[in-house]
Write a protein that holds these residues in place. Structure first.
Motif, mmCIF file in Angstrom:
data_model
loop_
_atom_site.group_PDB
_atom_site.id
_atom_site.type_symbol
_atom_site.label_atom_id
_atom_site.label_comp_id
_atom_site.label_asym_id
_atom_site.label_seq_id
_atom_site.Cartn_x
_atom_site.Cartn_y
_atom_site.Cartn_z
ATOM 1 N N ASN A 6 31.786 -40.889 -33.576
ATOM 2 C CA ASN A 6 31.580 -41.860 -32.499
ATOM 3 C C ASN A 6 31.579 -43.299 -33.023
ATOM 4 O O ASN A 6 30.822 -44.140 -32.556
ATOM 5 N N GLY A 21 29.641 -37.080 -26.710
ATOM 6 C CA GLY A 21 30.188 -38.424 -26.650
ATOM 7 C C GLY A 21 29.144 -39.498 -26.414
ATOM 8 O O GLY A 21 27.955 -39.229 -26.221
ATOM 9 N N LEU A 22 29.609 -40.736 -26.426
ATOM 10 C CA LEU A 22 28.776 -41.885 -26.126
ATOM 11 C C LEU A 22 28.727 -42.087 -24.610
ATOM 12 O O LEU A 22 29.741 -41.968 -23.922
ATOM 13 N N SER A 49 32.500 -41.152 -23.222
ATOM 14 C CA SER A 49 33.624 -41.182 -24.155
ATOM 15 C C SER A 49 34.257 -39.821 -24.438
ATOM 16 O O SER A 49 35.449 -39.742 -24.728
ATOM 17 N N LYS A 50 33.486 -38.746 -24.409
ATOM 18 C CA LYS A 50 34.012 -37.422 -24.754
ATOM 19 C C LYS A 50 33.917 -36.467 -23.572
ATOM 20 O O LYS A 50 33.006 -36.586 -22.740
ATOM 21 N N TYR A 97 25.810 -44.573 -34.774
ATOM 22 C CA TYR A 97 26.788 -45.265 -33.938
ATOM 23 C C TYR A 97 26.243 -45.545 -32.537
ATOM 24 O O TYR A 97 26.548 -46.585 -31.944
ATOM 25 N N SER A 134 26.320 -39.586 -35.411
ATOM 26 C CA SER A 134 26.478 -40.118 -34.058
ATOM 27 C C SER A 134 25.295 -40.986 -33.650
ATOM 28 O O SER A 134 25.463 -41.983 -32.929
ATOM 29 N N PHE A 152 39.560 -41.911 -28.312
ATOM 30 C CA PHE A 152 38.857 -41.184 -27.254
ATOM 31 C C PHE A 152 39.652 -41.313 -25.957
ATOM 32 O O PHE A 152 39.280 -42.044 -25.037
ATOM 33 N N ASP A 179 23.971 -41.212 -26.986
ATOM 34 C CA ASP A 179 24.954 -40.130 -27.095
ATOM 35 C C ASP A 179 24.435 -38.912 -26.350
ATOM 36 O O ASP A 179 23.233 -38.705 -26.202
#
Length: 354
Positions: free
Chosen positions: A216, A313-314, A183-184, A99, A96, A335, A233
């Motif tokens: 991610n 998440g991001l 994102s999450k 990313y 992650s 996502f 993240d």
């Protein structure tokens, strides 16, 4: 079947062998900051585009006008008892950081510490296989690594990636007026606490596994969008901790809409029932002075906002005109709960949640 129950035989559960699990194992942010203050000043390296100055996700070193290396390492103790799942979660979490910098992973090295005389070799092999499966999904090899005989089981990766020097997604480059996208869903720490207490059902375990093993990878594409200014993240310091790092780096105030936050379905109820981690309290003690929780929030808000996210998440800071493209990129990447959660504005480096 409750996934936290031990299997038959004398083999111990992985989570029984560790004092913490996942990103909840991180040294508390206040203690870490104090330790880093004592480090000797780093000499100037012009090609080091990102170092430790803003607590970013990975180091970035420029090779030439077109290429920069992204390097990171991440490892922890078990957050689940299934060895294959543990390996998958740990590897997803480590990649992650590549990313989150906008990079593309190239290869990984395994970091392995195992109680060799306590765990069956087959269990250890399953942990490694889980990590290898995630790397295969990311399209990279596990090209080596290092192992030791340790008291507690530890697994993770040192990961190497590549990024264009002009497309590095720093956590400190946010701008006033930016919109925040997550994102999450949040709540991994809460579910892991419930797992340890034997209170997480099979549906909750599946939901936790789904989010913690989702790569991610949209971060690479997001860094290529002109309207994306900053990215990080969300891991062990919780949403508030990593958002504060963004605010401190850019010298801005964040305003978060609590009602817009995505949560794993079971998380709020489990938090209300007392399934929270010790890391959540340590996180609040470290940075709570820079956070304002306005009236009307539920009693569990603080615990959920500081909840340590393993393989979280991001968190994207982007121009308002880029929001639709950012959210669509995340939705297209799998996502579906990606959501706009707030904005950044001029002001002191702090977070206000309403």
């Amino acid at each position: 079947m409750n996934p936290s129950l031990p299997t038959a035989g004398a083999v111990p559960r992985l989570t029984e062998l560790s004092h913490g699990g996942g990103c909840g194992c991180k040294i508390a942010p206040g203690v870490l900051a104090e330790l880093l203050k004592r480090a000797a000043p780093m000499p100037l390296f012009p090609n080091l585009l990102v170092g430790s100055e803003t607590a970013d996700d990975a180091a970035v070193y420029q090779l030439n006008d077109e290429q920069a290396i992204v390097a990171t390492t991440d490892f922890f103790m078990p957050i689940v008892d299934d060895p294959y799942d543990f390996g998958r979660i740990a590897a997803t979490n480590a990649l992650s950081d590549i990313y989150a910098m906008g990079g593309k992973p190239l290869f990984a090295l395994a970091i392995v510490g195992m109680p060799i005389n306590v765990l069956p070799h087959e269990t250890i092999a399953r942990i490694l296989a889980g990590g290898e499966s995630v790397c295969a999904d990311a399209g990279i090899p596990v090209a080596g690594g290092h192992s030791i005989d340790s008291v507690e089981p530890i697994y993770g990766l040192a990961a190497i990636g590549v990024v264009h020097p002009q497309r590095v997604a720093r956590n400190a480059a946010a701008r006033a007026g930016d919109v925040l996208v997550l994102s999450k869903p949040l709540g991994v720490g809460v579910l892991s606490a419930a797992l340890k207490k034997g209170r997480l059902d099979a549906q909750g375990y599946a939901a936790m596994l789904d989010t913690t093993t989702r790569l991610n990878r949209p971060g690479t594409a997001l860094a290529g969008l002109d309207g994306v200014h900053a990215m990080t993240d969300v891991t062990g310091f919780g949403l508030l901790g990593h958002l504060l790092e963004m605010c401190r780096g850019a010298r801005l105030t964040a305003r978060v809409d609590y009602r817009a936050l995505p949560f794993i379905d079971a998380a709020p109820a489990l938090a209300k029932a007392g399934c929270v981690t010790g890391a959540s309290g340590r996180n609040w003690s470290a940075y709570g002075a820079d956070v304002t929780l306005e009236g009307g929030l539920p009693a569990i808000a603080q615990a959920l906002l500081t909840d340590p996210q393993t393989s979280g998440g991001l968190l994207v800071s982007c121009a308002p005109e880029a929001v639709d493209e950012v959210v669509q990129c995340l939705h297209d990447g799998g996502f579906g709960q990606a959501a706009v959660i707030g904005r950044l504005e001029a002001g002191d480096a702090r977070v206000v949640v309403a």
